[in-house]
Structure formats: structure tokens, C-alpha cells
Design a protein around this motif. Structure first.
Motif: not given
Ligand code: FES
Length: 323
Positions: A254-255, A235-237, A312-317
Motif C-alpha cells: 500500500g506504500q 505491493e511492498g514486501g 518504482s519498487g524492487a524486483k529484489s528483496s
């Protein structure tokens, strides 16, 4: 891929009809210089450079005290991205392969009062290394092995002979031969208190195992997946900051984090890129990861101390990584 080792294909043994889905090819890999190979822990795997640009992970199934060889079994699977097909069709005795040093994220609790191994098909490989370790230690266990057919069940004769000789309970289930599936709920319910359970096999079997294992303390339910259990976070961001080397990058939609870092010329060690090998593990200094890997335990994920950046991504900004 971490540390490269050169090994020679000493022997190849086929199980099942060559070239057909489900056929299994066992590779005996030896050091080319006659020296010892790095020792490994039961449950470990190695990366194999199958061909240029294609790296795959295979569990070591020989006894962990062996340092003169690595043994891997490769099931021919039309659904994979080509690693098994190449190893079945192109690799011959005498070939030199590049492999990594062993890595282990599937740990055996060696002093458990009892252990239960539940294998599905080619998932037998890391469990067999663990079982051999417990045999060497004289620790009690039972082994439960499900596969489509006995004729293509990897290592079946070896397991049967060794376990029978040592008086170890060995249950098999071959559906295509008219047998029933392993009854996971029964196996788990019948094990004594304090038992540690280990499973490896296809996704459906492992999902059923996790559900059946919910009646036991979570720290006693161990598993290893051959394919990622979840989709990668794309989702990125959010922002990723690199504490050691400097630089901050926004991960676009996208990444993955890994893809973003690679696009900025930052090389993070990685291998499977789907959250199953542990090669891309990074320490998290700040921020909350959104874990999607199959490597870390629930407790490790909850602690948020490390993460697999390939999926894995991030739940924080913002995430600050020890890179
Ligand atoms: S590269 Fe394998 S877990 Fe990330």
C-alpha cells in the motif's frame, strides 16, 4: 522541490475562451532582483508552487539562451488535480511565484542529421524550446502539430510565423476543425535515416508514437509524458537500506518507497510523485529496481543505476540506495 527561486509574473496572455477547458494561459516569469535566471537546456521544466502544498511541473518553451525570463504555458484541464485551475483563476500580473531551478530529462541530440518534432496540444511547449535551439544552431528539422482546434492550439501563431520564415516544414492537424489526426507512421517512415524523433502530448498519442516508432532504433525515439504512464508500485514486501544516512526500512503493502521513507521522517527531494519530473531520482547501490517512471530511458532502466523512488519498487528483496 530543489532550489527555490522567486519570480514575478510579468505578463499573462490567454489563448482560447478564458475559463473553458482547453484554454491556455501563457506566463512570462521574470527574476525579481533583475539578475539572470539559471540557464536551461531545451526540453527542461520547472516546478511552480501553485499554492501552499501544491507543486506542478511546466515545460519552459522560450529560447534556451534566454536567462532574463522563463515562459510557461498552462492549459486549463478539469481532469487535473487543481494546478492549472489555480494558475488560471488566481494568479495575476505582478504576483510573486516560487519556482525551482530548471531540470531536464528530455534531452535534445543537437548534432542529429535531422530531427522530427511531434506535438499534441500543450505538449508543444518543450518541443518548441528544442526547435528554437535547432534554429539557432542551423540544424534541419520538421515540426508536426496536432490539437483539437486551431483556436486553442498553444503557440500556433508563433510557430507558424517562425517556421515559415525559416523555411521549416510545418504540418498541423486539428480534428475538431474537420482535420485528420497526424499520421505518425507516415511521419516516421518518411524521415531520413539517422533522424531523432521527439514527441510530447496526451497519453494516447504517445502510446501510438511509441508503437509507430518501433521500426526505428529505440535511442532515436524520445518522448516526454505529462502524466505517469504506469501505476506506482505499492505491493511492498521488500527492504530499503540507506547507505549514507543509515537505516533500513521495510516497504509495506500500500506504500511507495517515498511514502515509507517520509513516514520515517526521511526527506527525499520530490515533486510530481508520479514518475514524470525526475526530482526523486536516487542512485541504486545494490538490488534491482522495478521501474515505473516516464523519465529514464529503456537503457537507463536496464542499467539499474538509478531509480525514481516515488513510483518504482524492487524486483529484489532488498535495495540499497545512495541516501
Ligand atoms: S517526484 Fe517526480 S519523478 Fe518522482
Amino acid at each position: 522541490m530543489s532550489a527555490d527561486l522567486r519570480v514575478r509574473v510579468e505578463a499573462i496572455v490567454d489563448t482560447g475562451p478564458a475559463g473553458e477547458a482547453g484554454a491556455v494561459r501563457v506566463f512570462d516569469l521574470r527574476p525579481i532582483d533583475g539578475h539572470s535566471l539559471p540557464a536551461f537546456e531545451a526540453g527542461a521544466h520547472i516546478d511552480i508552487v501553485v499554492r501552499e502544498g501544491l507543486v506542478r511541473q511546466y515545460s519552459l518553451f522560450n529560447a534556451p539562451d534566454e536567462t532574463h525570463r522563463y515562459m510557461v504555458a498552462v492549459a486549463l484541464d478539469a481532469a487535473t488535480r487543481g494546478g492549472s485551475k489555480h494558475l488560471h483563476e488566481w494568479v495575476e500580473c505582478g504576483d510573486i511565484l516560487i519556482v525551482s531551478a530548471p531540470r531536464c530529462h528530455f534531452h535534445l541530440v543537437e548534432d542529429a542529421p535531422f530531427s522530427v518534432f511531434i506535438a499534441g496540444g500543450i505538449g508543444v511547449t518543450p518541443l518548441w524550446a528544442m526547435a528554437q535551439r535547432l534554429l539557432a544552431l542551423g540544424q534541419p528539422f520538421s515540426f508536426h502539430y496536432g490539437a483539437r482546434k486551431a483556436a486553442t492550439a498553444p503557440l500556433l501563431d508563433t510557430l507558424r510565423e517562425t517556421l515559415d520564415t525559416n523555411g521549416i516544414a510545418f504540418e498541423t492537424a486539428f480534428e475538431a476543425d474537420g482535420g485528420a489526426r497526424l499520421d505518425l507512421a507516415r511521419i516516421i517512415a518518411n524521415a531520413p535515416e539517422g533522424t531523432h524523433f521527439y514527441a510530447c502530448g496526451p497519453r494516447g498519442m504517445l502510446d501510438a508514437y511509441v508503437a509507430a516508432g518501433a521500426v526505428r532504433p529505440s535511442e532515436t525515439i524520445h518522448l516526454e509524458r505529462f502524466a505517469g504512464a504506469s501505476e506506482a508500485v505499492t505491493e511492498g514486501g521488500f527492504e530499503v537500506e540507506l547507505a549514507r544516512t543509515g537505516g533500513a526500512f521495510t516497504v509495506p503493502a500500500g506504500q511507495t518507497i517515498l511514502e515509507t521513507l517520509k513516514s520515517h521522517g526521511i526527506n527525499v527531494p520530490h515533486s510530481c510523485a508520479e514518475g514524470i519530473c525526475g526530482a526523486c531520482e536516487c542512485r541504486v547501490i545494490e538490488g534491482t529496481p522495478d521501474h515505473r517512471d516516464s523519465v529514464l530511458t529503456d537503457a537507463e532502466k536496464a542499467s539499474g543505476q538509478t531509480m525514481m523512488v516515488c513510483c518504482s519498487g524492487a524486483k529484489s528483496s532488498r535495495l540499497v540506495l545512495d541516501l
